[in-house]
Design a protein around this motif. Structure first.
Motif, PDB file in Angstrom:
ATOM      1  N   UNK A  83     -23.506 133.243 -45.570  1.00 21.63           N
ATOM      2  CA  UNK A  83     -23.420 133.788 -46.924  1.00 21.63           C
ATOM      3  C   UNK A  83     -23.045 135.263 -46.971  1.00 21.63           C
ATOM      4  N   UNK A  84     -22.652 135.844 -45.824  1.00 20.03           N
ATOM      5  CA  UNK A  84     -22.277 137.255 -45.814  1.00 20.03           C
ATOM      6  C   UNK A  84     -20.860 137.430 -46.359  1.00 20.03           C
ATOM      7  N   UNK A  85     -20.566 138.628 -46.844  1.00 21.37           N
ATOM      8  CA  UNK A  85     -19.266 138.902 -47.452  1.00 21.37           C
ATOM      9  C   UNK A  85     -18.116 138.686 -46.477  1.00 21.37           C
ATOM     10  N   UNK A  86     -18.325 139.066 -45.221  1.00 20.59           N
ATOM     11  CA  UNK A  86     -17.253 138.963 -44.223  1.00 20.59           C
ATOM     12  C   UNK A  86     -16.833 137.507 -44.030  1.00 20.59           C
ATOM     13  N   UNK A  87     -17.813 136.606 -43.936  1.00 22.52           N
ATOM     14  CA  UNK A  87     -17.503 135.184 -43.750  1.00 22.52           C
ATOM     15  C   UNK A  87     -16.795 134.620 -44.971  1.00 22.52           C
ATOM     16  N   UNK A  88     -17.255 135.030 -46.164  1.00 23.84           N
ATOM     17  CA  UNK A  88     -16.629 134.524 -47.377  1.00 23.84           C
ATOM     18  C   UNK A  88     -15.188 135.021 -47.489  1.00 23.84           C
ATOM     19  N   UNK A  89     -14.952 136.281 -47.169  1.00 28.09           N
ATOM     20  CA  UNK A  89     -13.589 136.799 -47.214  1.00 28.09           C
ATOM     21  C   UNK A  89     -12.705 136.102 -46.185  1.00 28.09           C
ATOM     22  N   UNK A  90     -13.276 135.805 -45.016  1.00 28.00           N
ATOM     23  CA  UNK A  90     -12.524 135.091 -43.993  1.00 28.00           C
ATOM     24  C   UNK A  90     -12.144 133.690 -44.480  1.00 28.00           C
ATOM     25  N   UNK A  91     -13.069 133.060 -45.221  1.00 29.14           N
ATOM     26  CA  UNK A  91     -12.793 131.739 -45.769  1.00 29.14           C
ATOM     27  C   UNK A  91     -11.643 131.774 -46.758  1.00 29.14           C
ATOM     28  N   UNK A  92     -11.650 132.763 -47.644  1.00 32.72           N
ATOM     29  CA  UNK A  92     -10.562 132.870 -48.619  1.00 32.72           C
ATOM     30  C   UNK A  92      -9.262 133.299 -47.958  1.00 32.72           C
ATOM     31  N   UNK A  93      -9.359 134.088 -46.888  1.00 32.53           N
ATOM     32  CA  UNK A  93      -8.152 134.455 -46.139  1.00 32.53           C
ATOM     33  C   UNK A  93      -7.516 133.225 -45.494  1.00 32.53           C
ATOM     34  N   UNK A  94      -8.355 132.224 -45.166  1.00 34.86           N
ATOM     35  CA  UNK A  94      -7.847 130.976 -44.601  1.00 34.86           C
ATOM     36  C   UNK A  94      -7.319 130.050 -45.690  1.00 34.86           C
ATOM     37  N   UNK A  95      -7.304 130.556 -46.940  1.00 41.17           N
ATOM     38  CA  UNK A  95      -6.756 129.856 -48.111  1.00 41.17           C
ATOM     39  C   UNK A  95      -7.638 128.708 -48.588  1.00 41.17           C
ATOM     40  N   UNK A  96      -8.968 128.870 -48.432  1.00 33.97           N
ATOM     41  CA  UNK A  96      -9.890 127.917 -49.056  1.00 33.97           C
ATOM     42  C   UNK A  96      -9.850 128.143 -50.572  1.00 33.97           C
ATOM     43  N   UNK A  97     -10.122 127.082 -51.332  1.00 31.10           N
ATOM     44  CA  UNK A  97     -10.081 127.176 -52.792  1.00 31.10           C
ATOM     45  C   UNK A  97     -11.410 127.631 -53.383  1.00 31.10           C
ATOM     46  N   UNK A  98     -12.505 127.398 -52.651  1.00 34.21           N
ATOM     47  CA  UNK A  98     -13.812 127.814 -53.137  1.00 34.21           C
ATOM     48  C   UNK A  98     -14.752 127.915 -51.941  1.00 34.21           C
ATOM     49  N   UNK A  99     -15.888 128.580 -52.143  1.00 29.01           N
ATOM     50  CA  UNK A  99     -16.830 128.856 -51.048  1.00 29.01           C
ATOM     51  C   UNK A  99     -18.238 128.747 -51.622  1.00 29.01           C
ATOM     52  N   UNK A 100     -19.003 127.769 -51.163  1.00 25.63           N
ATOM     53  CA  UNK A 100     -20.357 127.540 -51.668  1.00 25.63           C
ATOM     54  C   UNK A 100     -21.345 127.676 -50.510  1.00 25.63           C
ATOM     55  N   UNK A 101     -22.379 128.496 -50.698  1.00 24.78           N
ATOM     56  CA  UNK A 101     -23.336 128.733 -49.622  1.00 24.78           C
ATOM     57  C   UNK A 101     -24.535 127.786 -49.707  1.00 24.78           C
ATOM     58  N   UNK A 102     -25.073 127.454 -48.526  1.00 30.72           N
ATOM     59  CA  UNK A 102     -26.276 126.617 -48.424  1.00 30.72           C
ATOM     60  C   UNK A 102     -27.519 127.516 -48.492  1.00 30.72           C
ATOM     61  N   UNK A 103     -28.637 127.006 -49.021  1.00 30.79           N
ATOM     62  CA  UNK A 103     -28.790 125.703 -49.697  1.00 30.79           C
ATOM     63  C   UNK A 103     -28.116 125.730 -51.061  1.00 30.79           C
ATOM     64  N   UNK A 104     -27.567 124.587 -51.456  1.00 28.98           N
ATOM     65  CA  UNK A 104     -26.846 124.543 -52.715  1.00 28.98           C
ATOM     66  C   UNK A 104     -27.401 123.448 -53.620  1.00 28.98           C
ATOM     67  N   UNK A 105     -27.093 123.568 -54.892  1.00 26.77           N
ATOM     68  CA  UNK A 105     -27.471 122.573 -55.891  1.00 26.77           C
ATOM     69  C   UNK A 105     -26.342 121.561 -56.009  1.00 26.77           C
ATOM     70  N   UNK A 106     -26.644 120.269 -55.847  1.00 27.78           N
ATOM     71  CA  UNK A 106     -25.601 119.267 -55.922  1.00 27.78           C
ATOM     72  C   UNK A 106     -24.929 119.206 -57.291  1.00 27.78           C
ATOM     73  N   UNK A 107     -25.671 119.349 -58.392  1.00 22.95           N
ATOM     74  CA  UNK A 107     -24.971 119.395 -59.690  1.00 22.95           C
ATOM     75  C   UNK A 107     -23.955 120.535 -59.749  1.00 22.95           C
ATOM     76  N   UNK A 108     -24.292 121.693 -59.129  1.00 16.57           N
ATOM     77  CA  UNK A 108     -23.354 122.808 -59.101  1.00 16.57           C
ATOM     78  C   UNK A 108     -22.138 122.457 -58.251  1.00 16.57           C
ATOM     79  N   UNK A 109     -22.369 121.840 -57.097  1.00 12.71           N
ATOM     80  CA  UNK A 109     -21.257 121.426 -56.231  1.00 12.71           C
ATOM     81  C   UNK A 109     -20.325 120.478 -56.991  1.00 12.71           C
ATOM     82  N   UNK A 110     -20.904 119.544 -57.721  1.00 10.29           N
ATOM     83  CA  UNK A 110     -20.103 118.594 -58.490  1.00 10.29           C
ATOM     84  C   UNK A 110     -19.251 119.313 -59.529  1.00 10.29           C
ATOM     85  N   UNK A 111     -19.835 120.313 -60.186  1.00  9.98           N
ATOM     86  CA  UNK A 111     -19.084 121.071 -61.190  1.00  9.98           C
ATOM     87  C   UNK A 111     -17.937 121.845 -60.544  1.00  9.98           C
TER      88      UNK A 111
END
Length: 225
Positions: A83-111
């Motif tokens: 959930x650190x900023x560096x990992x999230x930026x790396x994810x978006x640099x790899x052209x991911x469309x979204x980034x959700x950190x664990x633990x997560x809410x399944x209703x939120x994931x569905x949305x």
């Protein structure tokens, strides 16, 4: 037809929870337990969206994302405990469309899944003048071609050949057919001009998107959706 979602996640418990929510919502679900299997499943099942964990055996999620993105524009949502900023930026640099950190809410994931798929459908409705293939974007109105984000200067003939092949992925065009479609039926020059233009397109794009079918003609292989 229901949307197909590929879950690439090594924790069985999390797999099962996500799968249950998705199937209850009418999605078709495929599972992969490591990065290598995830790539293989992606190529075989042709999902509409990928849920991708980052801490995976064999091949990590960042690398998986980069490999998938070279082959397809299918939406990728990263699910991870990083959930650190560096990992999230790396994810978006790899052209991911979204980034959700664990633990997560399944209703939120569905949305978030619904939002990404809805945005993709809207882009498809408003982006009719653009043909996308792997990392190519051909703009039929602006008469431009981008490869990996870089503008590629093509001649009129080269542009029309590439456009014709991209619009008819999987179809083989003979040299005579290309001559008639691009140069016109009244062309009486050297037929090898087609070969020269194909060679120039390949050189300018820096990658061989056009396949030569020996003794028949040329085609661009149909891209996985």
């Amino acid at each position: 037809m229901s949307k197909r979602i590929l879950i690439i996640e090594d924790e069985t418990a999390i797999q099962n929870i996500i799968r249950a929510f998705l199937e209850d919502s009418g999605y078709t679900v495929d599972l992969a337990g490591d990065g290598m299997e995830g790539i293989e499943k992606f190529r075989s099942c042709r999902p509409d969206l990928v849920l991708l964990d980052l801490m995976l055996p064999k091949i990590d999620g960042f690398t998986v994302c980069e490999i998938l993105r070279r082959e397809s524009r299918v939406p990728i949502i990263m699910l991870t405990a990083l959930d650190d900023d560096r990992s999230q930026m790396k994810g978006f640099d790899a052209l991911a469309d979204d980034y959700i950190t664990k633990p997560f809410s399944m209703p939120l994931v569905m949305r978030r899944i619904e939002a990404v798929l809805r945005r993709l459908e809207q882009e498809g409705q408003t982006d009719a003048s653009r043909i996308r293939y792997r990392d190519l974007v051909l703009d039929t109105e602006g008469f431009t071609v981008l490869a990996g984000g870089e503008n590629i200067p093509l001649t009129t003939r080269e542009f029309e050949i590439l456009k014709l092949l991209l619009e008819n992925q999987g179809r083989v065009f003979t040299r005579d057919h290309l001559l008639n479609r691009i140069w016109g039926y009244d062309y009486f020059g050297d037929e090898k001009i087609v070969n020269t233009h194909i060679k120039n397109i390949r050189k300018k794009l820096g990658a061989d998107y056009i396949e030569t079918i020996r003794g028949v003609g040329y085609k661009i292989e149909k891209e996985n959706p």
